[in-house]
Motif scaffolding. Structure first.
Motif, PDB file in Angstrom:
ATOM      1  N   GLU A 168       0.831  -1.208   0.000  1.00  0.00           N
ATOM      2  CA  GLU A 168       0.000   0.000   0.000  1.00  0.00           C
ATOM      3  C   GLU A 168       0.860   1.251   0.000  1.00  0.00           C
ATOM      4  O   GLU A 168       1.892   1.306   0.663  1.00  0.00           O
ATOM      5  N   MET A 169       0.403   2.265  -0.747  1.00  0.00           N
ATOM      6  CA  MET A 169       1.108   3.544  -0.773  1.00  0.00           C
ATOM      7  C   MET A 169       1.136   4.143   0.628  1.00  0.00           C
ATOM      8  O   MET A 169       0.112   4.158   1.321  1.00  0.00           O
ATOM      9  N   VAL A 170       2.281   4.656   1.019  1.00  0.00           N
ATOM     10  CA  VAL A 170       2.405   5.255   2.341  1.00  0.00           C
ATOM     11  C   VAL A 170       1.801   6.657   2.338  1.00  0.00           C
ATOM     12  O   VAL A 170       2.181   7.509   1.540  1.00  0.00           O
ATOM     13  N   ALA A 171       0.830   6.884   3.209  1.00  0.00           N
ATOM     14  CA  ALA A 171       0.185   8.202   3.272  1.00  0.00           C
ATOM     15  C   ALA A 171       0.364   8.837   4.647  1.00  0.00           C
ATOM     16  O   ALA A 171       0.055   9.991   4.858  1.00  0.00           O
ATOM     17  N   GLY A 172       0.891   8.068   5.590  1.00  0.00           N
ATOM     18  CA  GLY A 172       1.086   8.556   6.959  1.00  0.00           C
ATOM     19  C   GLY A 172       1.532   7.378   7.794  1.00  0.00           C
ATOM     20  O   GLY A 172       1.733   6.289   7.262  1.00  0.00           O
ATOM     21  N   PRO A 173       1.709   7.587   9.094  1.00  0.00           N
ATOM     22  CA  PRO A 173       2.140   6.487   9.955  1.00  0.00           C
ATOM     23  C   PRO A 173       1.191   5.287   9.863  1.00  0.00           C
ATOM     24  O   PRO A 173      -0.023   5.464   9.784  1.00  0.00           O
ATOM     25  N   SER A 174       1.776   4.091   9.835  1.00  0.00           N
ATOM     26  CA  SER A 174       0.978   2.875   9.694  1.00  0.00           C
ATOM     27  C   SER A 174       1.241   1.951  10.863  1.00  0.00           C
ATOM     28  O   SER A 174       2.365   1.870  11.361  1.00  0.00           O
ATOM     29  N   ARG A 175       0.222   1.235  11.296  1.00  0.00           N
ATOM     30  CA  ARG A 175       0.410   0.317  12.417  1.00  0.00           C
ATOM     31  C   ARG A 175       1.194  -0.924  12.010  1.00  0.00           C
ATOM     32  O   ARG A 175       1.574  -1.731  12.848  1.00  0.00           O
ATOM     33  N   ARG A 176       1.418  -1.086  10.736  1.00  0.00           N
ATOM     34  CA  ARG A 176       2.202  -2.236  10.296  1.00  0.00           C
ATOM     35  C   ARG A 176       3.693  -1.999  10.457  1.00  0.00           C
ATOM     36  O   ARG A 176       4.493  -2.906  10.301  1.00  0.00           O
ATOM     37  N   VAL A 177       4.060  -0.752  10.749  1.00  0.00           N
ATOM     38  CA  VAL A 177       5.474  -0.392  10.862  1.00  0.00           C
ATOM     39  C   VAL A 177       5.818  -0.045  12.307  1.00  0.00           C
ATOM     40  O   VAL A 177       5.149   0.771  12.927  1.00  0.00           O
ATOM     41  N   GLY A 178       6.851  -0.708  12.837  1.00  0.00           N
ATOM     42  CA  GLY A 178       7.335  -0.397  14.179  1.00  0.00           C
ATOM     43  C   GLY A 178       8.713   0.228  14.081  1.00  0.00           C
ATOM     44  O   GLY A 178       9.502  -0.124  13.214  1.00  0.00           O
ATOM     45  N   PHE A 179       8.987   1.149  14.978  1.00  0.00           N
ATOM     46  CA  PHE A 179      10.230   1.905  14.914  1.00  0.00           C
ATOM     47  C   PHE A 179      11.037   1.690  16.182  1.00  0.00           C
ATOM     48  O   PHE A 179      10.519   1.835  17.284  1.00  0.00           O
ATOM     49  N   MET A 180      12.315   1.342  16.024  1.00  0.00           N
ATOM     50  CA  MET A 180      13.198   1.211  17.190  1.00  0.00           C
ATOM     51  C   MET A 180      14.283   2.272  17.100  1.00  0.00           C
ATOM     52  O   MET A 180      15.100   2.250  16.202  1.00  0.00           O
ATOM     53  N   PRO A 181      14.267   3.217  18.030  1.00  0.00           N
ATOM     54  CA  PRO A 181      15.179   4.366  17.946  1.00  0.00           C
ATOM     55  C   PRO A 181      16.580   4.073  18.447  1.00  0.00           C
ATOM     56  O   PRO A 181      16.851   3.018  19.022  1.00  0.00           O
ATOM     57  N   GLN A 182      17.451   5.065  18.263  1.00  0.00           N
ATOM     58  CA  GLN A 182      18.863   4.993  18.628  1.00  0.00           C
ATOM     59  C   GLN A 182      19.044   4.847  20.143  1.00  0.00           C
ATOM     60  O   GLN A 182      19.779   3.992  20.604  1.00  0.00           O
ATOM     61  N   GLN A 183      18.362   5.684  20.899  1.00  0.00           N
ATOM     62  CA  GLN A 183      18.377   5.558  22.356  1.00  0.00           C
ATOM     63  C   GLN A 183      17.169   4.703  22.717  1.00  0.00           C
ATOM     64  O   GLN A 183      16.153   4.767  22.025  1.00  0.00           O
ATOM     65  N   ASP A 184      17.286   3.919  23.819  1.00  0.00           N
ATOM     66  CA  ASP A 184      16.176   3.003  24.092  1.00  0.00           C
ATOM     67  C   ASP A 184      14.895   3.727  24.522  1.00  0.00           C
ATOM     68  O   ASP A 184      13.810   3.206  24.407  1.00  0.00           O
ATOM     69  N   GLN A 185      15.031   4.981  24.998  1.00  0.00           N
ATOM     70  CA  GLN A 185      13.865   5.776  25.380  1.00  0.00           C
ATOM     71  C   GLN A 185      12.916   5.076  26.344  1.00  0.00           C
ATOM     72  O   GLN A 185      11.703   5.167  26.229  1.00  0.00           O
ATOM     73  N   LEU A 186      13.531   4.366  27.292  1.00  0.00           N
ATOM     74  CA  LEU A 186      12.714   3.757  28.347  1.00  0.00           C
ATOM     75  C   LEU A 186      12.518   4.789  29.448  1.00  0.00           C
ATOM     76  O   LEU A 186      13.413   5.589  29.732  1.00  0.00           O
ATOM     77  N   PHE A 187      11.352   4.786  30.086  1.00  0.00           N
ATOM     78  CA  PHE A 187      11.077   5.733  31.153  1.00  0.00           C
ATOM     79  C   PHE A 187      11.527   5.165  32.490  1.00  0.00           C
ATOM     80  O   PHE A 187      11.123   4.067  32.872  1.00  0.00           O
ATOM     81  N   SER A 188      12.352   5.954  33.216  1.00  0.00           N
ATOM     82  CA  SER A 188      12.997   5.449  34.430  1.00  0.00           C
ATOM     83  C   SER A 188      11.988   5.171  35.544  1.00  0.00           C
ATOM     84  O   SER A 188      12.248   4.367  36.421  1.00  0.00           O
ATOM     85  N   TRP A 189      10.854   5.865  35.509  1.00  0.00           N
ATOM     86  CA  TRP A 189       9.888   5.698  36.605  1.00  0.00           C
ATOM     87  C   TRP A 189       8.910   4.554  36.350  1.00  0.00           C
ATOM     88  O   TRP A 189       8.099   4.219  37.178  1.00  0.00           O
ATOM     89  N   ARG A 190       8.978   3.944  35.161  1.00  0.00           N
ATOM     90  CA  ARG A 190       8.105   2.816  34.865  1.00  0.00           C
ATOM     91  C   ARG A 190       8.871   1.509  34.994  1.00  0.00           C
ATOM     92  O   ARG A 190      10.064   1.461  34.687  1.00  0.00           O
ATOM     93  N   THR A 191       8.185   0.452  35.382  1.00  0.00           N
ATOM     94  CA  THR A 191       8.836  -0.854  35.409  1.00  0.00           C
ATOM     95  C   THR A 191       9.077  -1.302  33.962  1.00  0.00           C
ATOM     96  O   THR A 191       8.540  -0.715  33.019  1.00  0.00           O
ATOM     97  N   ILE A 192       9.877  -2.373  33.822  1.00  0.00           N
ATOM     98  CA  ILE A 192      10.160  -2.911  32.492  1.00  0.00           C
ATOM     99  C   ILE A 192       8.850  -3.297  31.795  1.00  0.00           C
ATOM    100  O   ILE A 192       8.603  -2.955  30.637  1.00  0.00           O
ATOM    101  N   ARG A 193       7.977  -3.986  32.533  1.00  0.00           N
ATOM    102  CA  ARG A 193       6.723  -4.416  31.917  1.00  0.00           C
ATOM    103  C   ARG A 193       5.881  -3.215  31.490  1.00  0.00           C
ATOM    104  O   ARG A 193       5.319  -3.195  30.403  1.00  0.00           O
ATOM    105  N   ASP A 194       5.822  -2.188  32.342  1.00  0.00           N
ATOM    106  CA  ASP A 194       5.028  -1.006  31.993  1.00  0.00           C
ATOM    107  C   ASP A 194       5.649  -0.227  30.837  1.00  0.00           C
ATOM    108  O   ASP A 194       4.940   0.395  30.042  1.00  0.00           O
ATOM    109  N   ASN A 195       6.981  -0.270  30.732  1.00  0.00           N
ATOM    110  CA  ASN A 195       7.623   0.344  29.577  1.00  0.00           C
ATOM    111  C   ASN A 195       7.238  -0.392  28.302  1.00  0.00           C
ATOM    112  O   ASN A 195       6.951   0.221  27.280  1.00  0.00           O
TER     113      ASN A 195
END
Ligand code: ADP
Ligand code: MG
Length: 253
Positions: free
Chosen positions: A70-97
């Motif tokens: 399908e032509m890309v027209a905007g963000p799609s739920r079929r695509v997942g993005f993993m960034p350079q920094q893990d961007q985990l939140f320190s105040w959340r548990t691993i499971r909640d992250n």
């Protein structure tokens, strides 16, 4: 074979106060379903820009990009993005992250919780589910970031230099871990890296980009290495041949 990602003559120029920055010039390549492709190119050549185009976050000035046909027209739920920094939140548990993406989409139901807990167990994080990110090693945090991306069950993973914050030894183990997870979950992956050995050890094919504006210089097929794990590849006599060819191609840019 069916393509998961197909780019055709993608061009993009940023308009800035200082003038125009041509980032991409007629970029064409594809990623087949279930394939693992690495994008290598000099720093600043336009790699992250390309991922943004595929993720539907930037619109190209020319060319077409399709995701799962399908032509890309905007963000799609079929695509997942993993960034350079893990961007985990320190105040959340691993499971909640890990549950964050699902919470944003209001999809925390029993089925998704089972999926997430299954992923945590399969990839060695179940015992750490109640801990905070700062109690985990850098490698485990990256694994956690990948599982968060997998929680929403995308078909395609875009990984933007996901190991660059890790030291060399950790990178070796973590890249092996991440490769194994992506393989066993049957995902299509596009990995951006400036590390040639990382590309050769993980990818089925390596796309070499030129200096900015990025164009595709050459595509290398890893051939017999495809069957091997990242660690086995690094020990294979074929490894240095691929490394040298890609290195030469990059040096000529
Ligand atoms: P890479 O990921 O290969 O290092 P990028 O895709 O981040 O390269 O950037 C390519 C070029 O486009 C760089 O010169 C960068 O400064 C420029 N660029 C990136 N994003 C923007 C933006 N939002 N606005 C203007 N210029 C940008
Ligand atoms: Mg980048």
């Amino acid at each position: 074979m069916e393509n998961s990602i197909a780019l055709r003559d993608i061009s993009l120029t940023y308009q800035t106060k200082e003038g125009e920055v041509e980032a991409l010039r007629k970029v064409s390549f594809h990623v087949a379903k279930g394939e693992f492709v690495a994008l290598v190119g000099p720093s600043g050549c336009g790699k992250s820009t390309l991922l943004s185009v595929i993720a539907g976050l930037e619109q190209p000035d020319g060319g077409t990009v399709t995701v799962c046909g399908e032509m890309v027209a905007g963000p799609s739920r079929r695509v997942g993005f993993m960034p350079q920094q893990d961007q985990l939140f320190s105040w959340r548990t691993i499971r909640d992250n890990v549950l964050l993406g699902l919470q944003i989409r209001r999809e925390v139901d029993e089925e998704h919780l089972r999926h997430v807990d299954g992923l945590l167990a399969r990839y060695g994080l179940a015992d750490f589910a109640k801990m905070r990110p700062q109690q985990l090693s850098g490698g485990m945090r990256q694994r956690c970031a990948l599982i968060r991306t997998l929680a929403t069950d995308p078909d395609i993973l875009l990984l933007d230099e996901p190991f660059s914050a890790l030291d060399y030894q950790t990178r070796l183990t973590v890249s092996g871990d991440i490769w194994r997870i992506i393989r066993s979950e049957g995902k299509t992956a596009l990995l951006v890296t400036h590390d040639i050995s990382e590309a050769v050890s993980m990818a089925d094919r390596v796309v070499v980009l030129s200096r900015r504006p990025a164009t595709v210089k050459k595509v290398f097929d890893m051939g017999q290495l495809r069957q091997l794990t990242p660690l086995q590849r690094r020990e294979s006599p074929l490894f240095s041949g691929f490394f040298d060819s890609i290195w030469k191609e990059l040096e000529l840019t």
